[in-house]
Design an enzyme around this catalytic site. Structure first.
Site, PDB file in Angstrom:
ATOM      1  NE  ARG A   1      -3.191   2.632   2.673  1.00  0.00           N
ATOM      2  CZ  ARG A   1      -3.102   3.469   3.709  1.00  0.00           C
ATOM      3  NH1 ARG A   1      -2.485   3.108   4.815  1.00  0.00           N
ATOM      4  NH2 ARG A   1      -3.639   4.658   3.646  1.00  0.00           N
TER       5      ARG A   1
ATOM      6  CG  HIS B   1      -0.781   9.031   3.571  1.00  0.00           C
ATOM      7  ND1 HIS B   1      -0.880   7.662   3.778  1.00  0.00           N
ATOM      8  CD2 HIS B   1      -0.427   9.547   4.773  1.00  0.00           C
ATOM      9  CE1 HIS B   1      -0.585   7.377   5.039  1.00  0.00           C
ATOM     10  NE2 HIS B   1      -0.297   8.505   5.670  1.00  0.00           N
TER      11      HIS B   1
ATOM     12  CD  GLU C   1      -4.381   7.635  10.114  1.00  0.00           C
ATOM     13  OE1 GLU C   1      -3.819   8.698  10.437  1.00  0.00           O
ATOM     14  OE2 GLU C   1      -4.090   6.546  10.630  1.00  0.00           O
TER      15      GLU C   1
ATOM     16  CG  ASN D   1      -4.635   3.533   8.742  1.00  0.00           C
ATOM     17  OD1 ASN D   1      -4.759   2.548   8.032  1.00  0.00           O
ATOM     18  ND2 ASN D   1      -4.108   4.663   8.312  1.00  0.00           N
TER      19      ASN D   1
ATOM     20  CE1 TYR E   1       0.689   2.541  13.504  1.00  0.00           C
ATOM     21  CE2 TYR E   1      -1.332   3.688  12.954  1.00  0.00           C
ATOM     22  CZ  TYR E   1      -0.100   3.190  12.584  1.00  0.00           C
ATOM     23  OH  TYR E   1       0.355   3.331  11.294  1.00  0.00           O
TER      24      TYR E   1
ATOM     25  CD  GLU F   1      -1.134   4.012   8.138  1.00  0.00           C
ATOM     26  OE1 GLU F   1      -0.937   4.448   9.308  1.00  0.00           O
ATOM     27  OE2 GLU F   1      -1.267   4.755   7.164  1.00  0.00           O
TER      28      GLU F   1
HETATM   29  C1  FCB Z   1      -0.734   7.176  10.861  1.00  0.00           C
HETATM   30  C2  FCB Z   1      -0.357   7.763   9.515  1.00  0.00           C
HETATM   31  C3  FCB Z   1       0.981   7.299   9.007  1.00  0.00           C
HETATM   32  C4  FCB Z   1       2.002   7.227  10.132  1.00  0.00           C
HETATM   33  C5  FCB Z   1       1.458   6.398  11.273  1.00  0.00           C
HETATM   34  C6  FCB Z   1       2.433   6.199  12.406  1.00  0.00           C
HETATM   35  O1  FCB Z   1      -1.605   8.042  11.504  1.00  0.00           O
HETATM   36  O2  FCB Z   1      -1.328   7.439   8.547  1.00  0.00           O
HETATM   37  O3  FCB Z   1       1.398   8.132   7.963  1.00  0.00           O
HETATM   38  O4  FCB Z   1       2.306   8.507  10.548  1.00  0.00           O
HETATM   39  O5  FCB Z   1       0.294   6.993  11.759  1.00  0.00           O
END
Ligand code: FCB
Length: 492
Positions: free
Chosen positions: A90, A136, A183, A324, A326, A394
């Site tokens: 991607r 992006h 995002e 995405n 984390y 992501e």
């Molecule tokens: C996300 C972004 C990516 C990178 C990661 C850590 O929010 O899409 O570009 O910065 O975080």
């Protein structure tokens, strides 16, 4: 080398073959973070080029002029990815490489098109499926100067649509997976509420000269939602019938868990936080077709309203949910009235819960901790609310102490544990019936991490940024993912 590939998958025997045979996996990147060649071959400036050349905006005062030099080194990068066993990649297109001035009437830059053609062809020659993001975060600076970029929906829309058309037209014979925006929420919150990202606007005059954090983030978000939907309509009507690809959007969203599970006010606050963060974009597209009621209650007329036409355009405008994510936060209700600049739903986000439990081990990034359980909950929350196929676009982490490519650093057990924890949750969610079709680790190589510069290393490949060649050193997590996906993906 044996140390690369000696992972014990036996504890996860019940997850073997859990993922569909055609599951896509690989890494995600963004043009502004890797390409370099910031002003080569006709590329125009983006808002990030301007931002990083403004003193004081980036943590280590670095720029992305060279980044990882992926523009020059794409062949080597594809070969390295191939050696990691990926099936998909991607990446994003730099709008101002394709249309340097950005606008609908401005010329197309053929050398920019050629670069992406070479990259796409190289991927396909290596049996790697391209997933392409149109946007992006790197708005052409000229559009910002001409009319304020996304603050001006009427003027911005035709420019974005023309850019999208050029991309579908020139790459769509080979690209079958499109993502309009990456995002939209982080773009607007970091750029227009916090002002820490380009274009650097907020209400905080010690930080930014202009902006209004209480209104602009919601205006920009509205522009993103509507123009996403317009681009999808364009694709579906004029390109999809012959090109037969899928198109959608990628949303950010970490999970929110109540600080005190026994306090109904915290339970409600956590749900409100999820809605402010995720349903803000997802409800209009996949849900009710409008912004969540809790946002309207708190924000009133500061939240734009969809016209009837926009509403029907936006609703159903994504073939999949691009996710995405984390980490997870503990969320506590606040008793005071919401601040005018609040965009979280009047809550506090904390690192420990009422019992003192931590949300997870610390990475090298202040907001990011390893929290796989929350990820499992998030997948189910999104699935139960929207019932659309999920493409994980992501997920990944930094790790403390990654300063040089020593054996210790390259044996990145912290990142391996992160991936293993999250992938277990993903495979379990699939076993429970959640439809998940891809996983892209963030990210392929260490890169230029926006306002954090080169200080946050998210790669499964270490990059020596001091060296002319930006030398790449595989970390062990790259081999872990290769082995683990072999275990998880069904063969028959
Ligand atoms: C996300 C972004 C990516 C990178 C990661 C850590 O929010 O899409 O570009 O910065 O975080």
């Amino acid at each position: 080398m044996t140390w690369k590939h000696n992972f014990d998958t036996s504890p996860d025997v019940e997850l073997q073959g859990a993922l569909r045979k055609d599951f896509h996996w690989g890494y995600a990147t963004a043009a502004a973070q890797i390409e370099g060649a910031w002003n080569h071959d006709g590329k125009g400036p983006s808002i990030w080029d301007k931002f990083c050349h403004t003193p004081g905006k980036v943590k280590d005062d670095s720029t992305n002029e060279d980044a990882t030099r992926a523009y020059d080194l794409y062949k080597e990068d594809v070969a390295l990815m191939k050696s990691y066993g990926v099936t998909a990649y991607r990446f994003s297109l730099a709008w101002s490489r394709i249309v340097p001035l950005g606008g609908a009437e401005d010329p197309v830059n053929e050398p920019g098109i050629d670069y992406y053609n070479r990259l796409i062809n190289e991927l396909l020659a290596n049996s790697i499926t391209p997933f392409v993001t149109l946007f992006h975060w790197d708005t052409p600076q000229t559009l910002e100067d001409r009319y304020g970029g996304m603050l001006n929906q009427e003027r911005y829309a035709p420019d974005f649509l023309r850019y999208a058309r050029v991309c579908f037209d020139r790459f769509g014979d080979r690209v079958k997976h499109w993502i309009t925006y990456n995002e939209p929420g982080v773009y607007t919150l970091a750029g227009y509420a916090g002002g820490m990202h380009a274009p650097g606007r907020s209400s905080f005059r010690d930080r930014n000269e202009e902006g209004d954090s209480s209104t602009e983030p919601f205006i920009v978000a509205h522009t993103e939602l509507v123009t996403h939907a317009q681009a999808v309509k364009l694709y579906r009507e004029e390109f999809k019938p012959s090109q037969k690809g899928v198109i959608g959007i990628t949303l950010h969203g970490n999970y929110s868990d109540p600080w005190d599970v026994n306090d109904p006010a915290d339970v409600a606050a956590a749900e409100r936080a999820r809605q402010f963060e995720i349903a803000w974009f997802a409800d209009p597209i996949y849900g009710t077709g409008d912004y969540p009621a809790c946002m309207r209650d708190q924000l009133g007329d500061r939240l734009p309203r969809f016209t009837a036409e926009e509403k029907s355009l936006v609703h159903g405008s994504s073939d999949f949910y691009g996710m995405n994510t984390y980490t997870t936060f503990f969320v506590k209700h606040r008793t005071e009235e919401p601040d005018i600049n609040d965009h979280k739903g009047n809550v506090e986000k904390l690192d420990t819960n009422s019992e003192g439990k931590s949300r997870g081990p610390e990475s090298d990034t202040y907001w990011l901790r390893t929290a796989p359980e929350g990820f499992g909950k998030l997948l189910r929350w999104v699935w139960n609310r929207y019932h659309v196929p999920i493409y994980m676009t992501e997920n990944g982490t930094t790790a403390k102490g990654e300063v040089a490519p020593t054996d210790d650093v390259l044996n990145d057990t912290f990142r391996i544990e992160f991936f293993q924890g999250y992938l277990r949750e993903l495979a379990r969610a699939v076993q429970d019936g959640v439809d998940i079709r891809s996983y892209f680790g963030w990210t392929f190589t260490d890169n230029w991490e926006w306002a954090a510069g080169y200080t946050d290393r998210f790669g499964v490949t270490f990059v020596d940024f001091e060296s002319e060649e930006k030398t790449r050193y595989p970390k062990r997590s790259a081999y872990f993912l290769q082995d683990y996906f072999q275990h998880l993906i069904a063969r028959e």
